[in-house]
Design a protein around this motif. Sequence first.
Motif, short mmCIF file in Angstrom:
data_model
loop_
_atom_site.label_atom_id
_atom_site.label_comp_id
_atom_site.label_asym_id
_atom_site.label_seq_id
_atom_site.Cartn_x
_atom_site.Cartn_y
_atom_site.Cartn_z
N GLN A 195 0.82 -1.02 -0.09
CA GLN A 195 -0.06 0.14 -0.27
C GLN A 195 0.90 1.10 0.05
O GLN A 195 0.64 2.32 -0.54
CB GLN A 195 -1.04 0.04 1.17
CG GLN A 195 -2.11 -1.10 1.18
CD GLN A 195 -2.72 -0.84 2.61
OE1 GLN A 195 -2.60 -0.58 3.35
NE2 GLN A 195 -3.91 -1.60 2.39
N LEU A 196 1.86 1.24 0.86
CA LEU A 196 2.79 2.25 1.02
C LEU A 196 3.40 2.72 -0.43
O LEU A 196 3.60 3.86 -0.70
CB LEU A 196 3.61 2.25 2.08
CG LEU A 196 4.87 3.20 2.46
CD1 LEU A 196 3.94 4.71 2.70
CD2 LEU A 196 5.87 2.88 3.46
N GLU A 197 4.02 1.65 -1.04
CA GLU A 197 4.71 2.16 -2.23
C GLU A 197 3.88 2.47 -3.22
O GLU A 197 4.17 3.45 -3.92
CB GLU A 197 5.17 0.51 -2.76
CG GLU A 197 6.03 0.65 -4.27
CD GLU A 197 6.62 -0.72 -4.43
OE1 GLU A 197 7.39 -0.81 -5.29
OE2 GLU A 197 6.16 -1.80 -4.02
N ALA B 174 4.86 10.12 2.35
CA ALA B 174 4.59 9.00 3.55
C ALA B 174 3.93 9.68 4.79
O ALA B 174 3.03 8.89 5.45
CB ALA B 174 6.03 8.31 3.88
N HIS B 175 4.27 10.85 5.29
CA HIS B 175 3.64 11.14 6.55
C HIS B 175 2.15 11.66 6.25
O HIS B 175 1.64 11.86 7.39
CB HIS B 175 4.54 12.51 7.16
CG HIS B 175 4.54 13.75 6.24
ND1 HIS B 175 5.01 13.92 4.91
CD2 HIS B 175 3.60 14.85 6.39
CE1 HIS B 175 4.72 15.39 4.64
NE2 HIS B 175 3.70 15.80 5.35
N LEU C 158 8.02 0.69 8.33
CA LEU C 158 6.76 1.57 7.83
C LEU C 158 7.00 2.90 8.55
O LEU C 158 7.02 4.04 7.95
CB LEU C 158 5.47 1.18 8.34
CG LEU C 158 4.85 0.04 7.33
CD1 LEU C 158 3.57 -0.76 8.14
CD2 LEU C 158 4.62 0.29 5.97
N ALA C 159 7.31 2.82 9.73
CA ALA C 159 7.80 4.17 10.48
C ALA C 159 8.83 4.71 9.97
O ALA C 159 8.87 5.96 10.16
CB ALA C 159 7.74 3.68 12.20
N ALA C 160 9.77 4.01 9.74
CA ALA C 160 11.21 4.64 9.16
C ALA C 160 10.78 5.29 7.82
O ALA C 160 11.51 6.41 7.50
CB ALA C 160 12.11 3.82 8.98
N SER C 161 9.77 5.04 7.10
CA SER C 161 9.51 5.73 5.85
C SER C 161 8.80 7.03 6.03
O SER C 161 8.81 8.00 5.17
CB SER C 161 8.45 5.02 5.29
OG SER C 161 7.05 4.88 5.55
#
Length: 337
Positions: free
Chosen positions: A191-193, A202-203, A222-225
């Motif tokens: 989903q993120l990609e 991302a934020h 996920l968080a690091a992104s």
Amino acid sequence: MTDTQEGTTMYQVRTVTGPLSPSDIHGPALAHEHLAVDLSRDTDPDAVLLTAAHGPHITTELTGLREEFGLALVIELTCRGMGRDPRALARISAESGVAVVAATGWYYEPFHPDEVDGADVEELTETLVRDIDHGIGRTAIQPGVIGEVGSHGEQPSEPETRTLTAAARAAVATGLSVATHAHLGCGGLGQLELLTSEGLPAHRISIGHQDLLDNPSIHRELAASGAYVAFDTVGKESYQSDDTRLRLLLALLEAGHADRVLLSCDISRCSYLLVEGGQGYGHLFRSFLPKLRAAGVDDELIDLMTRRNPLRFLTGETEGEALLRRSPTELHHHKDD
């Protein structure tokens, strides 16, 4: 969402009763809930929260949480095809004194309405932008978030790819953020990609139901992104124990990602209501947060996860910007925390 006035960015939370400044929201938020929803099927008639039958009980619960815990905001993620009722949300908000953010988008494929069939990404994007700019249905009530846009499996299906792409494009066009439904916690990285490939930062993304996925490395990735990691089914013990949720959340906090966490209970069927003997919307405050405190998490971090993070997710504001707009009194208290 944001407005710009004389070179200054003005952050606002778009609620069902009008825009609010983040500085006017002093108490915690529930980052993923349902107040009016219909996901019922012949095999699952309980998956409803009906306005006439359950609305008064929901109002009573939210009123009690405002009085006992200061509940200030509910992000209501019922979207297209899920039985949205914006007028009911406005009524519940006005009667309970709790601000409510409404949503638009499409849930995961088994619950897609007919309008998704055969529609291309451009048509789907236009549908969402129309909701956002002009209001839901025949109301003037505008969504303040896109969600819960869904997929199931590690990669979205073809219809889910279209609806997620439309969500990302509508978010970029309107300045709203996107909250996802990652079914049983799976597929968040996919989903993120997809969402970020459309230019959505991302934020401005919250990946949903990560407390159902016992995989701390994915949570850290996920968080690091820069994305938000939603532990948003707290209390749903039939899916995952709260003890496991606690372990996973503490691991994410220990990795330094408290500023990426969102918390909620995802009340989505009538049997979860207090009046029906369920855990209710207050389970997070009555049960889970005391366990966090007992594990050594202080009130500053709890305020971050339950108030500041949801506000920053909705508006795109950074923690540094939030500090800059605090009053001298607020800054003094923050320094003392």
